[in-house]
Design a protein around this motif. Structure first.
Motif, PDB file in Angstrom:
ATOM      1  N   GLU A  23      23.777  61.081  43.407  1.00 57.40           N
ATOM      2  CA  GLU A  23      24.105  59.951  42.535  1.00 57.40           C
ATOM      3  C   GLU A  23      25.410  59.308  42.982  1.00 57.40           C
ATOM      4  O   GLU A  23      25.532  58.075  43.044  1.00 57.40           O
ATOM      5  CB  GLU A  23      24.215  60.427  41.090  1.00 57.40           C
ATOM      6  N   ALA A  24      26.398  60.138  43.279  1.00 56.20           N
ATOM      7  CA  ALA A  24      27.687  59.617  43.749  1.00 56.20           C
ATOM      8  C   ALA A  24      27.515  58.893  45.076  1.00 56.20           C
ATOM      9  O   ALA A  24      28.092  57.811  45.288  1.00 56.20           O
ATOM     10  CB  ALA A  24      28.693  60.753  43.885  1.00 56.20           C
ATOM     11  N   LEU A  25      26.726  59.486  45.970  1.00 58.38           N
ATOM     12  CA  LEU A  25      26.505  58.862  47.271  1.00 58.38           C
ATOM     13  C   LEU A  25      25.814  57.509  47.123  1.00 58.38           C
ATOM     14  O   LEU A  25      26.126  56.562  47.857  1.00 58.38           O
ATOM     15  CB  LEU A  25      25.652  59.789  48.146  1.00 58.38           C
ATOM     16  N   GLY A  26      24.912  57.407  46.148  1.00 56.38           N
ATOM     17  CA  GLY A  26      24.216  56.136  45.935  1.00 56.38           C
ATOM     18  C   GLY A  26      25.147  54.991  45.583  1.00 56.38           C
ATOM     19  O   GLY A  26      24.855  53.830  45.867  1.00 56.38           O
ATOM     20  N   GLY A  27      26.277  55.317  44.952  1.00 47.88           N
ATOM     21  CA  GLY A  27      27.246  54.285  44.597  1.00 47.88           C
ATOM     22  C   GLY A  27      28.414  54.182  45.553  1.00 47.88           C
ATOM     23  O   GLY A  27      29.373  53.438  45.297  1.00 47.88           O
ATOM     24  N   PHE A  28      28.321  54.924  46.661  1.00 45.96           N
ATOM     25  CA  PHE A  28      29.422  54.960  47.633  1.00 45.96           C
ATOM     26  C   PHE A  28      29.307  53.768  48.587  1.00 45.96           C
ATOM     27  O   PHE A  28      28.241  53.498  49.149  1.00 45.96           O
ATOM     28  CB  PHE A  28      29.364  56.264  48.411  1.00 45.96           C
ATOM     29  N   GLU A  29      30.408  53.073  48.754  1.00 43.57           N
ATOM     30  CA  GLU A  29      30.413  51.838  49.557  1.00 43.57           C
ATOM     31  C   GLU A  29      29.942  52.070  50.989  1.00 43.57           C
ATOM     32  O   GLU A  29      29.326  51.186  51.601  1.00 43.57           O
ATOM     33  CB  GLU A  29      31.830  51.255  49.555  1.00 43.57           C
ATOM     34  N   HIS A  30      30.190  53.254  51.524  1.00 49.06           N
ATOM     35  CA  HIS A  30      29.878  53.527  52.929  1.00 49.06           C
ATOM     36  C   HIS A  30      28.725  54.521  53.077  1.00 49.06           C
ATOM     37  O   HIS A  30      28.667  55.276  54.041  1.00 49.06           O
ATOM     38  CB  HIS A  30      31.127  54.057  53.633  1.00 49.06           C
ATOM     39  N   LYS A  31      27.813  54.503  52.129  1.00 43.63           N
ATOM     40  CA  LYS A  31      26.713  55.476  52.157  1.00 43.63           C
ATOM     41  C   LYS A  31      25.851  55.328  53.415  1.00 43.63           C
ATOM     42  O   LYS A  31      25.331  56.324  53.928  1.00 43.63           O
ATOM     43  CB  LYS A  31      25.834  55.340  50.922  1.00 43.63           C
ATOM     44  N   PRO A 198      30.922  66.895  38.206  1.00 43.94           N
ATOM     45  CA  PRO A 198      30.574  65.563  37.717  1.00 43.94           C
ATOM     46  C   PRO A 198      30.510  64.563  38.875  1.00 43.94           C
ATOM     47  O   PRO A 198      31.133  64.764  39.923  1.00 43.94           O
ATOM     48  CB  PRO A 198      31.724  65.223  36.760  1.00 43.94           C
ATOM     49  N   ILE A 199      29.800  63.486  38.661  1.00 45.29           N
ATOM     50  CA  ILE A 199      29.643  62.468  39.698  1.00 45.29           C
ATOM     51  C   ILE A 199      30.999  61.981  40.197  1.00 45.29           C
ATOM     52  O   ILE A 199      31.193  61.756  41.392  1.00 45.29           O
ATOM     53  CB  ILE A 199      28.812  61.287  39.156  1.00 45.29           C
ATOM     54  N   LEU A 206      33.974  61.922  48.476  1.00 48.06           N
ATOM     55  CA  LEU A 206      33.487  61.004  49.503  1.00 48.06           C
ATOM     56  C   LEU A 206      34.574  60.012  49.922  1.00 48.06           C
ATOM     57  O   LEU A 206      34.751  59.740  51.118  1.00 48.06           O
ATOM     58  CB  LEU A 206      32.254  60.255  49.000  1.00 48.06           C
ATOM     59  N   ARG A 207      35.299  59.484  48.957  1.00 53.36           N
ATOM     60  CA  ARG A 207      36.359  58.525  49.282  1.00 53.36           C
ATOM     61  C   ARG A 207      37.456  59.180  50.115  1.00 53.36           C
ATOM     62  O   ARG A 207      37.944  58.602  51.099  1.00 53.36           O
ATOM     63  CB  ARG A 207      36.943  57.931  47.993  1.00 53.36           C
ATOM     64  N   GLN A 208      37.845  60.371  49.728  1.00 57.13           N
ATOM     65  CA  GLN A 208      38.877  61.093  50.469  1.00 57.13           C
ATOM     66  C   GLN A 208      38.402  61.387  51.897  1.00 57.13           C
ATOM     67  O   GLN A 208      39.152  61.225  52.865  1.00 57.13           O
ATOM     68  CB  GLN A 208      39.206  62.406  49.750  1.00 57.13           C
ATOM     69  N   GLY A 209      37.149  61.799  52.017  1.00 54.29           N
ATOM     70  CA  GLY A 209      36.587  62.065  53.330  1.00 54.29           C
ATOM     71  C   GLY A 209      36.522  60.822  54.194  1.00 54.29           C
ATOM     72  O   GLY A 209      36.792  60.873  55.399  1.00 54.29           O
ATOM     73  N   TRP A 210      36.172  59.702  53.569  1.00 54.10           N
ATOM     74  CA  TRP A 210      36.086  58.459  54.328  1.00 54.10           C
ATOM     75  C   TRP A 210      37.451  58.040  54.853  1.00 54.10           C
ATOM     76  O   TRP A 210      37.575  57.590  55.992  1.00 54.10           O
ATOM     77  CB  TRP A 210      35.490  57.350  53.467  1.00 54.10           C
ATOM     78  N   GLU A 211      38.484  58.194  54.038  1.00 61.01           N
ATOM     79  CA  GLU A 211      39.832  57.849  54.488  1.00 61.01           C
ATOM     80  C   GLU A 211      40.236  58.703  55.687  1.00 61.01           C
ATOM     81  O   GLU A 211      40.839  58.194  56.644  1.00 61.01           O
ATOM     82  CB  GLU A 211      40.824  58.035  53.335  1.00 61.01           C
TER      83      GLU A 211
END
Length: 220
Positions: A23-31, A198-199, A206-211
């Motif tokens: 669910e979180a990945l679905g809303g992630f800008e860089h999925k 939680p989501i 995901l955001r931390q990983g992307w940075e």
């Protein structure tokens, strides 16, 4: 960016956590730039091949609970699943050997559909009142229901060696990465997150990983 997820079909927290992560990945800008790899982990690798038994009895024996305590734990998990918007059968489920299921997830991965197989198995275990473990016919039914070729699925299940090493390799890697429980999320072999969260927690992960991923890409 790569996220590896270790889970087991027996594990209710994996059922919850993997769904929340997706669910979180679905809303992630860089999925679209995030690769997800599903890896195998057996909660109880000592289970005899084909084993199946009542989950409440297993929990009571494994953790020293009374049957009442184990049953109450299932009810509480059902309540948690409801909070996450997921169905959960709180009584009558079984527990058993998941090795063949992990082999099927690797089989599905050959066509890029490991996640479809894993989610179908999760649903069959936690959201369907019918027994899951100890029956190849049940596994064939689940796989065919997801559109996998029945003859190919039967061929995999009939040959104990098919994808067996892939399952063992995942488990060896989990040990090397100090994974002691699932679900276990590893992002670019740098960030680790475990448990059903939680989501919002997965979104931050995901955001931390992307940075970190971007900073590494721009520094090379």
């Amino acid at each position: 960016m790569k996220v590896e997820i270790w889970s087991d079909i027996n594990c209710p927290f994996c059922y919850l956590g993997v769904h929340q992560f997706l669910e979180a990945l679905g809303g992630f800008e860089h999925k679209d730039q995030t690769e997800v790899i599903h890896r195998s982990f057996e909660l109880d690798p000592t289970q005899p091949r084909g084993a199946s038994g009542e989950v409440v009895a297993h929990l009571a024996k494994q953790y020293g609970f009374t049957r009442e305590q184990a049953s109450q734990g299932e009810i509480q998990l059902g309540e948690k699943a409801a909070e996450f918007g997921l169905p959960y059968v709180t009584s009558g489920r079984d527990f058993g050997d998941s090795f063949d299921m992990h082999r099927l997830v690797h089989f599905a991965g050959e066509s890029g559909r490991a996640e479809d197989m894993l989610l179908a198995l999760f649903h069959a275990n936690f959201a369907d009142e019918r027994k899951l473990f100890g029956s190849h016919e049940r596994l064939v039914e689940i796989a065919a229901g997801e559109g996998f070729d029945e003859a190919r699925v039967r061929a995999v299940l009939a040959d104990d060696t098919r994808f067996a090493q892939a399952v063992r390799d995942d488990e060896t890697l989990a040990h090397e990465l100090k994974c002691q429980g699932v679900p276990y999320f590893v992002l670019d072999r740098h960030y680790v997150l475990s448990g059903a969260q939680p989501i919002e927690v997965y979104a931050d992960f995901l955001r931390q990983g992307w940075e970190h991923y971007i900073s590494g890409a721009t520094s090379t």
